[in-house]
Design an enzyme around this catalytic site. Sequence first.
Site, PDB file in Angstrom:
ATOM      1  N   ASN A 212       0.857  -1.197   0.000  1.00  0.00           N
ATOM      2  CA  ASN A 212       0.000   0.000   0.000  1.00  0.00           C
ATOM      3  C   ASN A 212       0.888   1.240   0.000  1.00  0.00           C
ATOM      4  O   ASN A 212       2.113   1.143   0.048  1.00  0.00           O
ATOM      5  CB  ASN A 212      -0.970  -0.025   1.184  1.00  0.00           C
ATOM      6  CG  ASN A 212      -0.235  -0.128   2.495  1.00  0.00           C
ATOM      7  OD1 ASN A 212       0.473   0.787   2.885  1.00  0.00           O
ATOM      8  ND2 ASN A 212      -0.376  -1.261   3.193  1.00  0.00           N
ATOM      9  N   PHE A 213       0.269   2.395  -0.032  1.00  0.00           N
ATOM     10  CA  PHE A 213       1.016   3.657  -0.230  1.00  0.00           C
ATOM     11  C   PHE A 213       1.531   4.284   1.065  1.00  0.00           C
ATOM     12  O   PHE A 213       1.994   5.412   1.053  1.00  0.00           O
ATOM     13  CB  PHE A 213       0.135   4.676  -0.956  1.00  0.00           C
ATOM     14  CG  PHE A 213      -0.184   4.288  -2.368  1.00  0.00           C
ATOM     15  CD1 PHE A 213       0.833   4.155  -3.298  1.00  0.00           C
ATOM     16  CD2 PHE A 213      -1.485   4.045  -2.768  1.00  0.00           C
ATOM     17  CE1 PHE A 213       0.561   3.787  -4.612  1.00  0.00           C
ATOM     18  CE2 PHE A 213      -1.778   3.683  -4.077  1.00  0.00           C
ATOM     19  CZ  PHE A 213      -0.753   3.546  -5.001  1.00  0.00           C
TER      20      PHE A 213
END
Length: 400
Positions: A212-213
Site C-alpha cells: 500500500n502507499f
Amino acid sequence: MNSPLAGRHIVLGICGGIAAYKSVTLLRLFVKAGAEVQVVITPAGKEFITPVTLSALSRKPVVSEFFTANTGEWHSHVDLGLWADCMVIAPATASTLGKMAHGIADNMLVTTYLSAKSPVFIAPAMDLDMMAHPSTQSNLDLLRGFGNHIIEPENGFLASGLVGKGRMEEPENILKVVESYFAKRQTLSGKKVLITAGPTYERIDPVRFIGNFSSGKMGFALAEECATRGADVTVVCGPVSLSLHHPNITRIDVESASEMLEACRREFDDTDIAIMCAAVADYAPAEKSDSKIKREQCELPVIRLVKNPDIAATLGRVKRVGQRVVGFALETDNEIENAREKLVRKNLDMIVLNTANGKDTGFGTDTNSVTIFKADGTAPIVTGLKSKADIAADIVDVLI
Ligand code: C5P
C-alpha cells in the site's frame, strides 16, 4: 519551581559574530537555571568577547584551542562531547554552520560538536543575505537532517545597518527552547515504546508484492516525539525510504505482516506503550512463487489470499495491566462507528482516526488531521490539520 536545566551539563559554543555579546546573557541565564556550563569558543569568537568574562560567569576556564600552548595540556573534545547533556551553539556563524554540516573539524568547537552524543541546538546569526544564501540554507537543511535543533533567527535590525532575517534569537527565548526540550523529555523517561510504521509487502513472487502507499511518516514522527520525551523507542517498520535521527530509537526493518508480528512479539514483553501505526496488509498470497511468474505460463493467474495476523489485536489480547496499546484507523465510511468498534474489538486503550478524505491527510502527506478516541469513553479529541510532527505531539500528550 526548579528549571528542567538544573544540574544539566551544557556546552555553550560561541562563534565569531557580533551577536556573541548576547551569549554572555545566555550563559548567565543557563547558570541561573542551575546548569553547569562549559564554554567552547572559536578563535574568531575571542575577537568579539573576552574569555575572562565567560570563564568568570561559568566558573570554568574557557576552552578554545586543542591544547594550552605553554603547558602542552591537551583539551579532550571527546570527553567534552560525552560530558554534555546538550550543546548550544549561539551565535552560529555561516562558516561554522558549513564546517558542522561537512565535518570540517579544524577547531575545538566543531570537534566537540562531532563528538557530542547529546541534542544540539543551533542559533544562527548573520547578515540577511548570508542567511538567505542557498549555501547557508542547504547547510541548515543538512544540519536539521542530522537531527539538530535549529533556533531560527529573527527579523530585525542587523549590525550591518540592514533590516532582515538574521538576528540571533534573544537569549531568553533560546533558554525557553532548551528548557522546554528538557521538560518534555522528562515526560516519558524510563518508558519503553514500541511503534509499528509504514506498509507491509506481501510477496507474490521474487519481484512482485501486495502493498500500500503508506510512507511511514506518521509512525516516524511518533518515534521522534517519544524519543524526545525521554522514551526508549523501538520502531518496527515495513519498507520505507525515511530515516530516524534520535539516538534513543532502535529500528527493526521487516517486510511482511508476519515478520512484523514476530518482531513485535519479541519486543512487547518489556514494552510500556505500543503504538500500532503501520498500514499492515490485510491479506497475503497463500502461495509464494520461488521464481517469477511468467505471462506465458498462464493467461490470467489467480492469486489466492489468506488473512494476515492482526498485530494490534494480538498485542491487545496479551497485554498486561499497565501496558498500553494504541491503534490507528483509516476509514472511508462510518468513520466514527468503525473506529470505536476497533477500539473495543482489538482491546486497545486508544485509537487514532485518520481523516481519509482530505488531500492533505493520510498516506504520504506531511500533514494530517485526526480524532483521538480513548477506551475510558471520555470525549474524543479533534486535532485539526497540522504537521505530522505536531499531530504526534498531540497524540503523546493525550497518551500521557
Ligand atoms: O483493522 P484495521 O486494519 O483497520 O485496523 C487498523 C489498526 O490495526 C492499526 O493500528 C494497524 O496498525 C493495526 N493492524 C495490525 N495488524 C493488521 C491490521 C491492522 O496491527 N493485520
